[in-house]
Structure formats: structure tokens, C-alpha cells
Scaffold this motif. Sequence first.
Motif, short mmCIF file in Angstrom:
data_model
loop_
_atom_site.label_atom_id
_atom_site.label_comp_id
_atom_site.label_asym_id
_atom_site.label_seq_id
_atom_site.Cartn_x
_atom_site.Cartn_y
_atom_site.Cartn_z
N ASN A 40 -1.30 13.21 -5.92
CA ASN A 40 -0.35 12.29 -5.54
C ASN A 40 -1.27 10.93 -4.76
OD1 ASN A 40 2.28 12.16 -6.38
ND2 ASN A 40 2.67 13.43 -4.63
N SER B 272 4.86 14.53 -11.84
CA SER B 272 6.24 14.89 -11.04
C SER B 272 6.69 16.01 -11.52
CB SER B 272 7.18 13.81 -10.85
OG SER B 272 8.40 14.01 -10.32
N LYS C 196 4.32 6.47 -10.32
CA LYS C 196 4.67 7.72 -9.64
C LYS C 196 5.03 7.60 -8.08
CE LYS C 196 4.96 12.26 -8.62
NZ LYS C 196 5.07 12.36 -7.27
N GLU D 88 13.03 8.79 -5.11
CA GLU D 88 13.31 10.15 -4.58
C GLU D 88 13.74 10.30 -3.15
OE1 GLU D 88 10.21 13.07 -5.56
OE2 GLU D 88 10.10 13.55 -3.53
N TYR D 89 13.15 9.37 -2.36
CA TYR D 89 13.52 9.47 -0.88
C TYR D 89 14.78 8.91 -0.80
CZ TYR D 89 8.69 10.16 1.33
OH TYR D 89 7.60 10.79 1.60
N ARG E 166 13.73 8.96 7.71
CA ARG E 166 12.70 10.15 7.72
C ARG E 166 11.84 9.89 9.16
NH1 ARG E 166 10.19 13.16 2.40
NH2 ARG E 166 12.15 12.69 1.31
C1 6PG Z 1 7.46 15.18 -7.19
C2 6PG Z 1 7.27 14.93 -5.84
C3 6PG Z 1 6.10 15.48 -5.06
C4 6PG Z 1 6.26 15.94 -3.62
C5 6PG Z 1 5.80 14.66 -3.15
C6 6PG Z 1 6.75 14.07 -2.05
O1 6PG Z 1 7.60 14.38 -8.08
O2 6PG Z 1 6.94 16.26 -7.93
O3 6PG Z 1 7.61 13.69 -5.26
O4 6PG Z 1 5.32 14.76 -5.61
O5 6PG Z 1 7.53 16.46 -3.19
O6 6PG Z 1 4.56 15.21 -2.21
O7 6PG Z 1 6.64 14.82 -0.82
P1 6PG Z 1 7.00 14.17 0.56
O8 6PG Z 1 8.60 14.36 0.63
O9 6PG Z 1 6.18 15.05 1.35
O10 6PG Z 1 6.36 12.73 0.92
#
Ligand code: 6PG
Length: 466
Positions: A104, A128, A182, A189-190, A287
Motif C-alpha cells: 500500500n 485490494s 488504490k 472504503e473509509y 477515525r
Molecule cells: C484493501 C484494504 C487494505 C487495508 C488497508 C486499510 O483494499 O484490501 O484497504 O489495503 O485494509 O491497509 O487499512 P487501515 O484501515 O488501517 O488504513
Amino acid sequence: MSTAEIGVIGLGTMGAALALNIADNGFDVAVWNRTAEKTQKFHEDAGDLASRITPTQTLEELVAALKEPRAIILMVPAGAAVDDQIAALRPLLGRDDMIIDAGNANFHDTNRRVREAGDLPFLGIGVSGGEEGARFGPSIMGGGKRVYWDRVAHILEAISAKHDGQPCATWMGEDGAGHFVKAVHNGIEYADMQMIAEVYGIMRDGLSMTSTAIAETFAKWDKGPLRSYLIEISGKVAAATDPATGQPMLDVIVDAAGQKGTGRWTVIEAQHLAAPIPAIEAAVVARNLSSQRDARAAGEALFGTAPRHMPHETLSLATLEQALIAGKILCYAQGFGMIEKASDAFGWALPLPAIAEVWREGCIIRSAMLDDMASALRENPDRNLMMAPKFAALLTDTHNALRQTVAQAALHGLALPALSSGLAYFDAMRTARGTANMIQGQRDFFGAHGFARMDGGEGHHGPWGS
Ligand code: 6PG
């Protein structure tokens, strides 16, 4: 003997899973880990796949085990470890041998590593899907020179997730383009996770639902427009019981979320690009705030507990579902908007529809909606996703539910940072005449910065007097 098609360095959770996936897809793979015992153990545990895996004890052995021109995937922690690994490996490699950073990485680091590599092949790929994705089919976002991608595309496509038989592995552009995409994936995602957590909070504190009822609700939503990996696992998390206490797992987990930094990078970059991604920013802030547990406890002691509890008729579960649908569309629209801005700013020509396609399976934000998003972006990649007919219709149907949810939560003292930012974005984006005329008046008043007039012309000044 030099027989392996590809090498993997780093046998942590992701590296080990990726190496097994490569072997499982019929490619011979050579592996190396900093601690030799881990390499040995990995090989011993590989079962039927062991015959396709060459464990190596030194980097020299790893290099010797690979067919030329070589390709070696690095799956080591992002940051200095990647630079150290490249520095150790390069002197052992030939001019055509390729290093692929699959961690990452911050895309600025990937840009630099591409520069430093010069004519030597280097790719930065975003992977991912967590451990399960890496093992059985991740979503892969490639960056670097196209010719280098083409050399290993057959392996990366084979190991990737598939959507209707189409591999979820795509070249995104030069330099750090793959790691940039990514990072935005992780920003979305967050926000997606935060919005789900906010709705969970309303169910738990506002509607006083049990974890079992919450789990059932997520499971039901997973059969409708919200169908997605994150809704599915949220249901499973809510359904789980702590073996030690017999309590719901959610009740024994501390309410402070960790982060490795990818969401933060996205937000910092969005500010540089002047790309509005308020829901993603709110999720990163949430967060940060979640980790201030003592301060939050002190605040509750000082100001008292918010009313929280809502009479049952205040918000129906159907309203919450619709609020989440609206929020989700808005956070994806923001993410894609940011990618479009970066595409222009960095001269990458990032393929927006292909990005939506590559996210349809394998990755953490995979969801039923992404298929329609891919079609909408294919129709018109320059249009804000919220304006595409399918999503405009969905937002028309759901934005009042989002409004009701945000309003009721505010009245009951429940914080919804991401959902309320999503709503503010929606309202701002449908307001033809906003309020920045006041900002321009203020700027001109104190700094003679000038403003444009509605009836034409730039650089006007006001009659402010002294
Ligand atoms: C994915 C995830 C993966 C991981 C990250 C995020 O796409 O598989 O995003 O890359 O979960 O490290 O983690 P954090 O929540 O610790 O930032």
C-alpha cells in the motif's frame, strides 16, 4: 534451476496469500522472507501447492530461481522497507528484470521509485481485498510503464478476481497511477465504513436495537441495492458473540478505530487537487476523533449524555436503508470526482469506467452498485456520477431519507459526520447560486482581492469605504 515465473518477497499475511494464489493458478513461484524460518514454514504448510513453490534462503538464491527476464513482487510494509528492499535487490538483477511493489505505497513514493529506476523496469500495483482477496482473487490496480505491465499482465489477470469472467486487474497509467487509484479506493472504503458505522449507531443508541436485530437488518439490506462486501461483513460482525463473555462481539470492542494512513493520504491529496471529497474527509476525521477516548468521556461528563433514544416511529429501518443508499452514491461520486481531477492534474488519463469495473469484485468496496457506476462512467466519464440518470433517479428517491436521518440524529445528539457531509455535498451540488459571493465581498473588503460581477467582468472592487 531457474524455473519460477515470478518471485514474491515478504511472506506476511498478504504476501503469503498472494504467493499461494499465484501457485494455485499454475505458475511456479519462488519466495523469500527476511526470516528464513517463515519461508520454510510457509513451504511446509503449502500442501498440494508446495511443488509449485521454491523456498529460497537468500536474495541471491531467489534471483537464481527465476526465469529471465525476472519479475519479483515486493509485499513488504509500505515506506522505508520498500526502499531498503529495492536497494538490496537491484544490484543482483539484470537490466530487464522487474521489481513490482504490491504494497500500500503512497503514490508519491511510487512516482519517485519509478524515477529512480530510470530505464530499469518497475511497477507499483495496488492490491485490494485483504487476506482472502490476495489468496483467492484480489482487485489489482497497476501503475508504471505499460510495456512492463504487459509483461506480467497474464499472471496478474489470472490471480485477480473475475466479474462475469472479466479479470479485475487493469493498468491505470504511468508512474504511481495504480497506487493513487488504490488510495482513492481506500478513501471511499473509509467513508463507506464510516457511514455504515453511523447507521449502526442510530440502530444501537437511537432505536435501542439488539446486535442480533442489527445483524438481521444488515443481512436484509445485503439483498437489496446496498448489496456489498462491507454490508455483508457488518452483518457478520454484528452477529458474532464473544466466546469469553457470551456478549455480542461489538459490545466488547473498544470504540477507537486504527488506520495505516491510506485514507489520510487521499484527503491530503484531495486538498492539493482542490477536489471536494467531504464525506471521505469526515470519515478520516471520525477515525482521528474515535481515538480521543478520554477527551470524549470528559465531554460526556461535562455536557451530559445526549438524549440519543428515539421513539420507534421517528426513523424506520427503510428510511435508514435509503439514507445509506444516498450516502453511498455521494461518497463514490466524490471519489470518482477526485480521480478525474488527478487524471487532468497528473496527465494520466485515468480510465474511470475501467476503475469502476476493476472494483466490481475482489476489493473491499466491491458492491452491486459498481456495475451501474461502470456503465454510467462509460456513457460519460466527465459527468459527476450523482448526475448520471440512474444515480440521479436513486438520489431523487432517497435524499429526503438522508435528510430525515441527519436531522433526527442531530436532534437526538447522535454524530453522523460522513452522512451529514454527504448531505451537505448533495445540497451544495444542487444549488446554482451559493453563498461564496459573501466570501468574495469579505475578501475584497479586507484584502482588495477583487471579485467577478454577475453582470460581467473580473477584478471589480466594492464601495466599502473605510
Ligand atoms: C484493501 C484494504 C487494505 C487495508 C488497508 C486499510 O483494499 O484490501 O484497504 O489495503 O485494509 O491497509 O487499512 P487501515 O484501515 O488501517 O488504513
